[in-house]
Structures are given as C-alpha cells and as structure tokens.
Enzyme design. Structure first.
Site, mmCIF file in Angstrom:
data_model
loop_
_atom_site.group_PDB
_atom_site.id
_atom_site.type_symbol
_atom_site.label_atom_id
_atom_site.label_comp_id
_atom_site.label_asym_id
_atom_site.label_seq_id
_atom_site.Cartn_x
_atom_site.Cartn_y
_atom_site.Cartn_z
ATOM 1 N N ASP A 265 0.848 -1.205 0.000
ATOM 2 C CA ASP A 265 0.000 0.000 0.000
ATOM 3 C C ASP A 265 0.882 1.254 0.000
ATOM 4 O OD1 ASP A 265 -2.385 1.448 0.107
ATOM 5 O OD2 ASP A 265 -2.302 1.616 2.277
HETATM 6 N N1 LIG Z 1 3.283 10.723 12.740
HETATM 7 C C1 LIG Z 1 2.553 11.517 11.956
HETATM 8 N N2 LIG Z 1 2.638 12.857 12.068
HETATM 9 C C2 LIG Z 1 1.899 13.663 11.281
HETATM 10 N N3 LIG Z 1 1.035 13.222 10.336
HETATM 11 C C3 LIG Z 1 0.913 11.899 10.184
HETATM 12 C C4 LIG Z 1 1.662 10.973 10.969
HETATM 13 N N4 LIG Z 1 1.314 9.721 10.586
HETATM 14 C C5 LIG Z 1 0.396 9.857 9.625
HETATM 15 N N5 LIG Z 1 0.143 11.157 9.368
HETATM 16 C C6 LIG Z 1 -0.828 11.724 8.419
HETATM 17 O O1 LIG Z 1 -2.059 11.053 8.622
HETATM 18 C C7 LIG Z 1 -2.477 10.384 7.419
HETATM 19 C C8 LIG Z 1 -3.081 9.038 7.802
HETATM 20 O O2 LIG Z 1 -2.107 8.208 8.418
HETATM 21 P P1 LIG Z 1 -1.707 6.812 7.781
HETATM 22 O O3 LIG Z 1 -1.271 7.018 6.378
HETATM 23 O O4 LIG Z 1 -0.746 6.198 8.726
HETATM 24 O O5 LIG Z 1 -3.077 6.038 7.853
HETATM 25 P P2 LIG Z 1 -3.896 5.149 6.815
HETATM 26 O O6 LIG Z 1 -4.399 3.971 7.541
HETATM 27 O O7 LIG Z 1 -3.194 4.961 5.537
HETATM 28 O O8 LIG Z 1 -5.161 6.023 6.612
HETATM 29 P P3 LIG Z 1 -5.574 7.122 5.571
HETATM 30 O O9 LIG Z 1 -6.096 6.371 4.383
HETATM 31 O O10 LIG Z 1 -6.586 7.869 6.349
HETATM 32 O O11 LIG Z 1 -4.365 7.917 5.161
HETATM 33 C C9 LIG Z 1 -1.216 10.277 6.566
HETATM 34 O O12 LIG Z 1 -1.502 10.260 5.198
HETATM 35 C C10 LIG Z 1 -0.415 11.512 6.989
HETATM 36 O O13 LIG Z 1 -0.840 12.636 6.244
#
Ligand SMILES: Nc1ncnc2c1ncn2[C@@H]1O[C@H](COP(=O)(O)OP(=O)(O)OP(=O)(O)O)[C@@H](O)[C@H]1O
Ligand SMILES: [Mg+2]
Length: 362
Positions: A265
């Site tokens: 992913d």
């Molecule tokens: N540690 C962090 N600090 C700041 N922003 C973050 C962090 N981790 C993730 N994000 C932001 O939050 C979003 C969602 O986190 P993540 O990508 O880990 O989740 P996901 O399960 O893929 O969900 P989504 O589809 O909602 O993006 C990311 O695309 C990023 O923009």
C-alpha cells in the site's frame, strides 16, 4: 497566497502568483482518508456541504477549512474563523490526558469513532483512527494519531492487531536506514483492542507546528508524473532542483524497505516532504509502513500468500541491499514478538527466511 516567503518551493507555472487551483499546500490540508471523512461527517450539516468529501469542490474545501480547520495536517490555519476557533480551543482546553488515564481515554475515543459510523473502514485498507493529546515522559509533543483494531476475537481482528504491532516494529527499524527518521510510536492494549499510538511530526510541544506535504500533492504541483513509484516522482523533483540527491537516495531506501516488508500500500500519499525554508523540500519522518499484503480482505478473509519479493535494477542495488538488511531485522523481530499471534509470527519467520535466501542469490 505568497508561498515562497513562507519557505515553500513554488512551481514554475505559479511564479507569477497565479495558481490554476488552490495553492498546493492547501490540497494537503483538504479533508481526506478516514479522519477526513470523520471531519466531514461531523461538520457537513453545519457547513451545508455534501457528506461525501470527494464531492467537495475547491471552493467547498477552502470554505470548510476556513470555518472549521483549526487542527488540520501541517502548520497552516487558513482564515480568521478557523484561527479564532483554534484560539478558543486553546483557551478552554484541559491539559493532555495523564499517563495512567491514557488507555481508558483511547478506549472511549475508539468507541466514539466506531459509534459515529464513519463510512469506509479497515475493509478499504485503512485503519480507523483518531487524534489525541496525551502526557508521556520524554515525548516531544503530546499530539498523537492513534490507530486501533476491532475488539472481537475474529481472525480478521487478530490479523489487524498483528499488523498494528508490525507497523510499530517497522517504524522502530526504519531509523537504521541512513537519512530516514520515523515518528515515535508505542503499542497499548485496552478493552480488547490494540492501539498504535504515533507521535505527530507536524506538532511540536503543545502548540508548535511545522509544515508537511505528501508526495501525491507535490507530484501534481511540480512533476505531474502520475506514477505510483516514489523513486520516479522524487527523481522528477531532483531534475527540477527542488530536492537534493541525498533525498532521492533516502526515498529509494525507504521504497525498497517497504517493498521488502510486503507493504503493498505504498501510494504517493504515504510519503511526505517538508519545505526546508530555502526553496527545497526535505524528507519528513516515515509513517504508514506495514506488511499490508497480509491485510484481511474486504469480505473478512485472512490471506496468507507465499513470500514474494522483487529485485532491483542495477542503479538501485545499493539501496536494495541497505533496505534488505533492515527488512530482515524487521521480520526477525516480528517473528519473535509475543504481542503478535503465533500464526502470524510463523508467517514473519517464513518471510525472513525467503528474503535471506533471495539476498544470497541477488
Ligand atoms: N506521525 C505523523 N505525524 C503527522 N502526520 C501523520 C503521521 N502519521 C500519519 N500522518 C498523516 O495522517 C495520514 C493518515 O495516516 P496513515 O497514512 O498512517 O493512515 P492510513 O491507515 O493509511 O489512513 P488514511 O487512508 O486515512 O491515510 C497520513 O496520510 C499523513 O498525512
Ligand atoms: Mg496512509
């Protein structure tokens, strides 16, 4: 919006100050993903906007962030109402939740998120999540993003729980890759759920913020490659001189690390850049790194595909070997971590062995 004085690189076609749509840092702030849908669900009636954020026009996005965007991704607060809202929240806010109340607080926030029935769920390859503020000794900020598993004992909830622990381990190992940082994370258990708590890297202390922009938005603004290969997009940015060669090397290592830990992913939204203040981007800490190849399918089935790894083209061999060493360490630790189910530990061990054999042949 004059971006250059704020330290953001500006693409050639917007140097005269005119943008074809919203300036690109604002696209980063648009409601998106699980939390974007959560935001839209909570706010759409008040703002008289569709509940489906994907139906929002640029004007809708701008209006919503001006009215309600006090805690969006990155450092910007757009418009006076949002700024007033932020000031109001700061004036009223209780402190971060204390260490011994954190798990209970997370259980309540998870329950609330589930009860809100945010459309789309882990079936869409996305963890349900919420943001919170917690006190923790040694933390650089109380602001965290928390992903959580379901609370039942089904095989798919077990797999999602295993994957949350894997994400935590993957982030810990990432820092062994030269030039790459990762947010601090930890695993907590409560109410039958597993919580992955990740410290936000766009927050500093209680009120400090820093900018960030994901690669999909930067690609659209600067390169327009439409590629899903991080290394190709970053190579395009290098040609435009908005990143340096060290960033391309680091992104290539991270790209291969993800692929060698079975992360299927790795879309462009899962790599972020930060403006460095001098007209270029630097690499933001890594996030969302886990073996998604093993995620439960939408119908609830729990797949256990055979290990399958790719080999690099000659110019990426060095990065591949660097990433491979760290990926092996990741699989090793997952294969022996007691927080992971014995069934999935065996999968991790098989991954480790298969990758080791491939390295010997590579
Ligand atoms: N540690 C962090 N600090 C700041 N922003 C973050 C962090 N981790 C993730 N994000 C932001 O939050 C979003 C969602 O986190 P993540 O990508 O880990 O989740 P996901 O399960 O893929 O969900 P989504 O589809 O909602 O993006 C990311 O695309 C990023 O923009
Ligand atoms: Mg993501």
């Amino acid at each position: 919006m004059p971006l250059a004085p704020l330290g953001w690189p500006v693409p050639e076609d917007a140097r005269d100050g005119w943008w074809p749509g919203l300036p690109y840092p604002l696209y980063q702030m648009r409601p998106q993903g699980y939390m974007g849908r959560q935001f839209a669900r909570a706010e759409h009636l008040r703002l008289a906007l569709p509940q489906d954020v994907s139906a929002w026009s640029d004007d809708d996005v701008l209006f919503a962030m001006c009215q309600a965007g006090s805690d969006l991704s990155g450092d910007l607060i757009v418009g006076e109402p949002a700024c007033e809202l932020w000031l109001r929240e700061r004036a009223q806010e209780a402190g971060p939740v204390s260490a011994n109340e954190t798990v209970l607080h997370y259980e309540q926030l998870a329950q609330r998120a589930v009860a809100a029935g945010v459309p789309g769920s882990s079936a869409a390859g996305e963890f349900p999540k919420f943001t919170a503020r917690r006190a923790l000794d040694g933390a650089s900020t109380p602001h965290v993003i928390v992903k959580f598993s379901g609370a039942d004992e089904s095989a798919s909830v077990q797999r999602w729980s295993d994957l949350l622990v894997c994400e935590h381990l993957a982030l810990q190992h990432i820092t062994a890759l030269p030039g790459i940082k990762a947010a601090r994370s930890r695993i907590l258990h409560g109410g039958g759920r597993v919580f992955l708590e990740v410290e936000r890297f766009d927050r500093h202390g209680d009120a400090g913020r820093s900018p960030l922009c994901a690669l999909d938005v930067v690609d659209a603004a600067f390169v327009g490659s439409g590629s899903t290969d991080w290394t190709k997009v970053v190579a395009g940015l290098l040609e435009l001189d908005v990143v340096d060669g060290a960033l391309l090397s680091a992104a290539t290592r991270l790209w291969w690390y993800g692929r060698l830990i079975a992360n299927t992913d790795m879309h462009l939204g899962n790599l972020a850049l930060e403006p460095d203040g001098g007209g270029r981007f630097s690499l933001a800490p890594a996030y969302d790194m886990l073996p998604m190849r093993y995620a439960p399918l939408a119908g609830g089935e729990v797949p256990t595909p055979e290990p399958e790894f790719a080999l690099p083209l000659p110019d990426q061999r060095t990065a591949w070997f660097e990433a491979c060493a760290v990926a092996l360490a990741f699989w090793d630790s997952a294969a022996t971590d007691a927080r992971i189910s014995s069934g999935f530990r065996a999968v991790c061990l098989a991954q480790r062995d298969a990758l080791e054999r491939l390295r010997e042949r590579a």
